[in-house]
Design a protein around this motif. Sequence first.
Motif, PDB file in Angstrom:
ATOM      1  N   ILE A 297       8.766   9.074  -7.220  1.00 52.72           N
ATOM      2  CA  ILE A 297       9.861   8.478  -8.418  1.00 52.72           C
ATOM      3  C   ILE A 297       9.408   9.421  -9.877  1.00 52.72           C
ATOM      4  O   ILE A 297      10.337   9.659 -10.083  1.00 52.72           O
ATOM      5  N   PHE A 298       8.886  10.425  -9.457  1.00 55.52           N
ATOM      6  CA  PHE A 298       8.070  11.160 -10.868  1.00 55.52           C
ATOM      7  C   PHE A 298       9.585  12.140 -10.379  1.00 55.52           C
ATOM      8  O   PHE A 298       9.382  13.017 -11.922  1.00 55.52           O
ATOM      9  N   PHE A 299       9.523  12.640  -9.305  1.00 53.63           N
ATOM     10  CA  PHE A 299       9.635  13.551  -9.243  1.00 53.63           C
ATOM     11  C   PHE A 299      11.676  13.524  -9.381  1.00 53.63           C
ATOM     12  O   PHE A 299      12.497  14.829  -9.602  1.00 53.63           O
TER      13      PHE A 299
ATOM     14  N   TYR B 111       0.816  -1.484  -0.213  1.00 51.36           N
ATOM     15  CA  TYR B 111       0.191   0.201  -0.138  1.00 51.36           C
ATOM     16  C   TYR B 111       0.874   1.219  -0.083  1.00 51.36           C
ATOM     17  O   TYR B 111       0.231   2.084  -0.853  1.00 51.36           O
ATOM     18  N   LEU B 112       1.704   1.312   0.422  1.00 48.74           N
ATOM     19  CA  LEU B 112       3.233   2.745   0.673  1.00 48.74           C
ATOM     20  C   LEU B 112       3.654   2.319  -0.070  1.00 48.74           C
ATOM     21  O   LEU B 112       3.378   4.210  -1.304  1.00 48.74           O
TER      22      LEU B 112
ATOM     23  N   ARG C  99      11.965   9.617   1.108  1.00 50.80           N
ATOM     24  CA  ARG C  99      11.516   9.250   2.325  1.00 50.80           C
ATOM     25  C   ARG C  99      10.292   9.095   2.475  1.00 50.80           C
ATOM     26  O   ARG C  99       8.692   9.251   2.223  1.00 50.80           O
ATOM     27  N   ILE C 100       9.761   8.165   3.732  1.00 51.39           N
ATOM     28  CA  ILE C 100       8.740   7.725   4.152  1.00 51.39           C
ATOM     29  C   ILE C 100       8.613   7.916   5.568  1.00 51.39           C
ATOM     30  O   ILE C 100       9.810   7.732   6.221  1.00 51.39           O
TER      31      ILE C 100
ATOM     32  N   VAL D 176       2.770   9.084  -1.917  1.00 49.23           N
ATOM     33  CA  VAL D 176       3.589   9.699  -1.933  1.00 49.23           C
ATOM     34  C   VAL D 176       4.805   8.786  -1.977  1.00 49.23           C
ATOM     35  O   VAL D 176       6.032   9.442  -2.679  1.00 49.23           O
ATOM     36  N   ILE D 177       4.616   7.837  -2.295  1.00 58.39           N
ATOM     37  CA  ILE D 177       6.360   7.251  -3.677  1.00 58.39           C
ATOM     38  C   ILE D 177       5.636   7.114  -4.556  1.00 58.39           C
ATOM     39  O   ILE D 177       7.013   8.130  -5.352  1.00 58.39           O
TER      40      ILE D 177
END
Length: 191
Positions: A114-116, A103-104, A135-136, A109-110
Amino acid sequence: LRHGHQFRDGDFTDEGIKIIKITQLDKRGFLNLSKCSKIDKDRLDGFEDIRIYENDILMCLTGGTIGKIIRVGKVDEPLLQNYRVGHFSPVDTNEMNNNFMFYLMSSEVIVGQIFFDVKETGQPNIGMEDMNKMRICVPPISEQQQIVEYLDEQTQLIDKTISIEEKRIELLKEYRQSLISEVVTGKRKVV
């Protein structure tokens, strides 16, 4: 993050063990095994470290489908992981629940990170270095389990609703086609 093996064209055979490439990760969240490349079944022993099992978390690490993620369903046969398919698993299951990790990894958030951070070298790619920069927030394992239970329940309800609505849409399409046929052929009079 575990990378798969970089199989070459010369590795592939007509029959044998299926290789999971990016194209097998269906956007609807499952493995599509209909058009897999294969390697000779006698080579399985050499690739036990990239074998795919039920509940594994797989993600596309390159190209236009970067970040697409699935959780593997039931596995009835040996499956092997190709190079640009990432396999994610918790380092310590006492600190991270595998289902929470799914789910994370599926969350904005992920995906946003990724795209950044995507590297533009002909086509976008992510790897271990990129994942290590992310960062999570990881709640305690008991809270992760509560989150997983809630999300499992809610996503099942949503999936059920989607299925019901898809059936309704199909019935409406059939009714539409039937109506057109009846009016055009004169079986139904238009006043």
